[in-house]
Design an enzyme around this catalytic site. Structure first.
Site, PDB file in Angstrom:
ATOM      1  N   LYS A 135      29.723  47.076  29.496  1.00  0.00           N
ATOM      2  CA  LYS A 135      31.009  47.783  29.548  1.00  0.00           C
ATOM      3  C   LYS A 135      30.799  49.301  29.584  1.00  0.00           C
ATOM      4  O   LYS A 135      31.508  50.013  30.301  1.00  0.00           O
ATOM      5  CB  LYS A 135      31.897  47.380  28.366  1.00  0.00           C
ATOM      6  N   TYR A 169      27.155  42.737  26.200  1.00  0.00           N
ATOM      7  CA  TYR A 169      28.547  43.035  26.543  1.00  0.00           C
ATOM      8  C   TYR A 169      28.839  44.537  26.421  1.00  0.00           C
ATOM      9  O   TYR A 169      29.376  45.151  27.334  1.00  0.00           O
ATOM     10  CB  TYR A 169      29.453  42.225  25.608  1.00  0.00           C
ATOM     11  N   ASN A 227      38.227  42.374  36.988  1.00  0.00           N
ATOM     12  CA  ASN A 227      38.633  41.876  35.673  1.00  0.00           C
ATOM     13  C   ASN A 227      37.680  40.828  35.111  1.00  0.00           C
ATOM     14  O   ASN A 227      37.495  40.746  33.894  1.00  0.00           O
ATOM     15  CB  ASN A 227      40.051  41.286  35.778  1.00  0.00           C
ATOM     16  N   ASP A 242      31.399  33.137  43.227  1.00  0.00           N
ATOM     17  CA  ASP A 242      30.613  33.571  42.073  1.00  0.00           C
ATOM     18  C   ASP A 242      30.358  35.062  42.274  1.00  0.00           C
ATOM     19  O   ASP A 242      29.572  35.443  43.153  1.00  0.00           O
ATOM     20  CB  ASP A 242      29.288  32.791  42.030  1.00  0.00           C
TER      21      ASP A 242
HETATM   22  C1  BGC Z   1      36.669  41.394  23.420  1.00  0.00           C
HETATM   23  C2  BGC Z   1      37.534  40.706  22.391  1.00  0.00           C
HETATM   24  C3  BGC Z   1      37.705  41.570  21.166  1.00  0.00           C
HETATM   25  C4  BGC Z   1      38.144  42.978  21.524  1.00  0.00           C
HETATM   26  C5  BGC Z   1      38.203  43.902  20.321  1.00  0.00           C
HETATM   27  C6  BGC Z   1      37.241  42.767  23.681  1.00  0.00           C
HETATM   28  O1  BGC Z   1      36.461  43.439  24.616  1.00  0.00           O
HETATM   29  O2  BGC Z   1      36.626  40.637  24.598  1.00  0.00           O
HETATM   30  O3  BGC Z   1      36.933  39.483  22.038  1.00  0.00           O
HETATM   31  O4  BGC Z   1      38.681  40.994  20.300  1.00  0.00           O
HETATM   32  O5  BGC Z   1      37.264  43.511  22.482  1.00  0.00           O
HETATM   33  O6  BGC Z   1      37.046  43.846  19.554  1.00  0.00           O
END
Ligand code: BGC
Length: 261
Positions: A163, A159, A93, A66
């Site tokens: 990122k 998210y 990744n 994990d």
């Molecule tokens: C996401 C995808 C998405 C893409 C473009 C990626 O980071 O994981 O789900 O399609 O970005 O929006």
């Protein structure tokens, strides 16, 4: 003749039991690297990746951990060091996007979970890998971010924040390790056809909407990410560090601006 050669390199690919990770692991192995196929839950899938690499004449082994648990990550890297004798390439990744929810309607525990997998996980892995790479004065860390390190995305604030954070972590870590012979690079995929966005590409209307956001008008294939990871991990990329390479079919160049403005 130019050759992409990873013979003698030992690589860890996190989240390699499926999606982008599988293609990355297979491509690194095809280029000659010995690959640690990391998984959290998908043992059978990881075994299948190792199998397909072995059948193609490559070297790979599965490893479970994990990555959001720092002690588990240290153990994972120790196990890889014991099995392979060292670690030269780390591909961070593994990631998750979480359910779509606006801030306020969302669950803070899920926000934390996404951050712990997408940002803390790569940090723990890098932290464990660096001393091993430093010993040989040789190493490459590739952080898989997303076009969403640049593009805001309603309903995915954890998210996008993770990122963007991973992108800045990449730059700072690259600065810290350049004199140790270590390169740190971020790769930002666009929309690549994997299970993470299956609900979009399996629906014709949503797929049309997504294609319009991509200058090349199509989703990418996992192999198109695997190829770039192999290049970045190789000595062909020896002067690249501390930057993000977008592999997105032109998603970041505002295809809508072909008209109007
Ligand atoms: C996401 C995808 C998405 C893409 C473009 C990626 O980071 O994981 O789900 O399609 O970005 O929006």
């Amino acid at each position: 003749m130019i050759q992409l050669d990873l013979q003698g390199r030992r690589a860890l690919v996190t989240g390699a039991s499926g999606g982008l990770g599988r293609a990355i692991a297979e491509t690194l192995a095809a280029a000659g690297a010995q690959v640690a196929v990391h998984y959290r839950k998908g043992k059978d899938e990881a075994d299948a990746v190792v199998d397909s690499i072995s059948k193609a004449g490559g070297k790979a082994q599965p490893f479970q951990a994990d990555i959001s648990d720092p002690a588990a990550v240290e153990k994972l890297v120790q196990q890889i060091e014991q099995a392979f004798g060292g670690l030269d390439i780390l591909v961070n990744n593994a990631g998750m996007d979480g359910p779509r929810a606006l801030v306020g309607d969302d669950d803070p525990q899920i926000w934390e979970k996404v951050l712990s997998v997408d940002l803390l996980g790569p940090y723990y892995c890098a932290r464990a890998a660096i001393p091993r790479m430093e010993k040989l004065h040789r190493g490459v860390i590739i952080n898989v971010t997303s076009v969403h390190e640049f593009i805001p995305w309603e309903g995915y604030s954890a998210y996008t924040s993770a990122k963007a954070g991973l992108s800045m972590f990449t730059k700072t870590l690259a600065q810290e390790t350049a004199d140790k012979g270590i390169r740190v690079v971020a790769l930002a995929p666009g929309a690549i056809q994997t299970p993470i966005n299956e609900s979009v590409w399996s629906d014709p209307q949503s797929l049309k909407d997504l294609d319009k956001k991509i200058s090349m008008g199509r989703l990418g294939k996992p192999q198109e990410i695997g190829n770039v990871v192999a290049f970045l991990a190789s000595d062909l990329a020896s002067y690249i560090t501390g930057t993000t390479l977008a592999v997105d079919g032109g998603m970041l160049i505002y295809p809508d601006f072909r008209h109007g403005g």
